[in-house]
Design a protein around this motif. Structure first.
Motif, short mmCIF file in Angstrom:
data_model
loop_
_atom_site.label_atom_id
_atom_site.label_comp_id
_atom_site.label_asym_id
_atom_site.label_seq_id
_atom_site.Cartn_x
_atom_site.Cartn_y
_atom_site.Cartn_z
N GLN A 59 4.18 -12.78 -1.92
CA GLN A 59 3.41 -11.58 -1.58
C GLN A 59 3.60 -10.51 -2.65
O GLN A 59 2.64 -9.87 -3.06
CB GLN A 59 3.83 -11.06 -0.20
CG GLN A 59 2.86 -10.05 0.41
CD GLN A 59 2.98 -8.65 -0.13
OE1 GLN A 59 4.04 -8.21 -0.56
NE2 GLN A 59 1.88 -7.93 -0.13
N ARG A 60 4.82 -10.33 -3.13
CA ARG A 60 5.08 -9.33 -4.18
C ARG A 60 4.33 -9.69 -5.46
O ARG A 60 3.77 -8.82 -6.13
CB ARG A 60 6.57 -9.23 -4.48
CG ARG A 60 7.32 -8.30 -3.56
CD ARG A 60 8.74 -8.04 -4.05
NE ARG A 60 9.58 -9.23 -3.99
CZ ARG A 60 10.24 -9.64 -2.91
NH1 ARG A 60 10.16 -8.95 -1.80
NH2 ARG A 60 10.96 -10.73 -2.94
N GLY A 99 0.13 -10.44 -3.98
CA GLY A 99 -0.53 -9.61 -2.97
C GLY A 99 -1.31 -8.47 -3.60
O GLY A 99 -0.91 -7.90 -4.61
N ARG A 157 -1.88 -5.60 -2.09
CA ARG A 157 -1.28 -4.33 -1.65
C ARG A 157 0.18 -4.55 -1.32
O ARG A 157 0.61 -5.67 -1.06
CB ARG A 157 -2.00 -3.83 -0.41
CG ARG A 157 -3.42 -3.37 -0.66
CD ARG A 157 -4.00 -2.85 0.63
NE ARG A 157 -4.25 -3.97 1.52
CZ ARG A 157 -5.43 -4.30 2.00
NH1 ARG A 157 -6.46 -3.57 1.70
NH2 ARG A 157 -5.58 -5.32 2.79
N LEU A 184 3.49 -4.74 0.98
CA LEU A 184 3.64 -5.33 2.31
C LEU A 184 3.41 -4.32 3.44
O LEU A 184 2.74 -4.68 4.42
CB LEU A 184 5.01 -6.00 2.44
CG LEU A 184 5.23 -6.85 3.68
CD1 LEU A 184 4.22 -8.00 3.76
CD2 LEU A 184 6.65 -7.41 3.70
N GLU A 192 1.32 -2.17 3.75
CA GLU A 192 -0.11 -1.95 3.89
C GLU A 192 -0.86 -3.25 4.18
O GLU A 192 -2.09 -3.28 4.17
CB GLU A 192 -0.67 -1.33 2.60
CG GLU A 192 -0.07 0.00 2.25
CD GLU A 192 -0.52 0.48 0.88
OE1 GLU A 192 -1.51 -0.04 0.32
OE2 GLU A 192 0.15 1.38 0.33
N THR A 193 -0.11 -4.33 4.44
CA THR A 193 -0.70 -5.66 4.54
C THR A 193 -0.58 -6.23 5.95
O THR A 193 0.48 -6.17 6.56
CB THR A 193 0.01 -6.62 3.56
OG1 THR A 193 -0.11 -6.08 2.24
CG2 THR A 193 -0.59 -8.00 3.59
N GLU A 194 -1.69 -6.78 6.44
CA GLU A 194 -1.67 -7.59 7.65
C GLU A 194 -1.55 -9.03 7.20
O GLU A 194 -2.36 -9.51 6.42
CB GLU A 194 -2.93 -7.36 8.48
CG GLU A 194 -2.98 -5.97 9.06
CD GLU A 194 -3.98 -5.82 10.18
OE1 GLU A 194 -4.31 -6.82 10.85
OE2 GLU A 194 -4.43 -4.68 10.39
N VAL A 195 -0.53 -9.71 7.69
CA VAL A 195 -0.19 -11.05 7.24
C VAL A 195 -0.68 -12.09 8.24
O VAL A 195 -0.60 -11.87 9.46
CB VAL A 195 1.34 -11.19 7.06
CG1 VAL A 195 1.73 -12.57 6.60
CG2 VAL A 195 1.86 -10.13 6.09
N ALA A 198 6.02 -5.75 7.06
CA ALA A 198 4.58 -6.02 7.18
C ALA A 198 3.94 -5.07 8.18
O ALA A 198 4.53 -4.74 9.22
CB ALA A 198 4.35 -7.47 7.62
N LYS A 199 2.74 -4.63 7.87
CA LYS A 199 1.99 -3.75 8.76
C LYS A 199 1.74 -4.44 10.10
O LYS A 199 1.91 -3.84 11.16
CB LYS A 199 0.66 -3.37 8.10
CG LYS A 199 -0.23 -2.49 8.92
CD LYS A 199 -1.49 -2.16 8.14
CE LYS A 199 -2.43 -1.30 8.97
NZ LYS A 199 -3.65 -1.00 8.20
#
Length: 166
Positions: free
Chosen positions: A56-57, A60, A62, A64, A66-69, A89-90
Motif C-alpha cells: 500500500q505504501r 497506493g 493515497r 492509508l 485516507e484509504t478504504e481497503v 485504514a479509513k
C-alpha cells in the motif's frame, strides 16, 4: 502460487454436503491454520499485514488513513482486516463467499492480540500498529458489542458474505 491450490481445494470442498464444516475440520486438524495462539496471531499479522502495508505504501494512490481497503477471503477470524484497522485504514471491506467468521472466534483472536500487546510482542513485530487504535481495540475486547457485524463496525470493518457472480 499456494493460494491458487488452496482456492481450488476449498472450491471443491464447498460443493460437498456440510462443506464448511469439512473445510474447518481440515484446517483445524490438517493444517492447524485455524488454531489461534497469541504467538500465531502476531506472527501472521506481522507477515501478512506487513506485506500488505508495504504494498500500500509503495503503490497506493493515497495514504492509508485516507484509504478504504478491500480484503478478500476473511476466513475464520478477520485478523488482516483488524490489522489494517490497527495500521490506520479509513475503512476495511472484507469479503467471503461463505460465512466462516463468527463473534466467538473474532473475540478470541482479539484477546490474543491484546495478550501480545501486553507482552510487548505486538509492538516488536508490528511497529506500524497505531497506539490509539490499539487502545480502541482493547476497549472493544473488554466489552464487545453483541454480534459479529457490530463488533467489526466498531473498527470500521464491514463483513460481506456472498458470491460475487450475483
Amino acid at each position: 502460487m499456494r493460494w491458487l491450490a488452496k482456492a481450488a481445494l476449498q472450491n471443491t470442498i464447498s460443493v460437498l454436503p456440510r462443506g464448511v464444516e469439512v473445510n474447518g475440520l481440515l484446517q483445524r486438524y490438517g493444517t492447524g491454520s485455524v488454531v489461534m495462539t497469541p504467538q500465531r496471531v502476531v506472527a501472521k499479522l506481522a507477515r501478512v499485514g506487513g506485506r500488505h502495508l508495504d504494498h500500500q505504501r509503495r503503490f497506493g494512490a493515497r495514504p492509508l488513513p485516507e484509504t478504504e481497503v478491500v480484503e478478500v477471503g476473511t476466513g475464520f477470524a478477520p485478523l488482516l482486516p483488524v490489522g489494517l484497522y490497527l495500521a490506520g485504514a479509513k475503512a476495511v471491506h472484507t469479503f467471503d463467499i461463505v460465512r466462516l467468521a463468527n463473534t466467538a472466534r473474532t473475540c478470541d483472536m482479539l484477546g490474543h492480540l491484546i495478550a501480545t500487546a501486553d507482552s510487548g510482542a505486538l509492538e516488536r513485530e508490528c511497529p506500524w500498529v497505531l497506539p490509539e487504535r490499539l487502545d480502541h481495540v482493547r476497549a472493544i475486547t473488554a466489552d464487545p458489542p453483541p454480534g459479529l457485524e457490530p463488533l467489526l463496525a466498531e473498527m470500521h470493518i464491514s463483513y460481506h458474505v456472498g458470491d460475487a457472480s450475483g
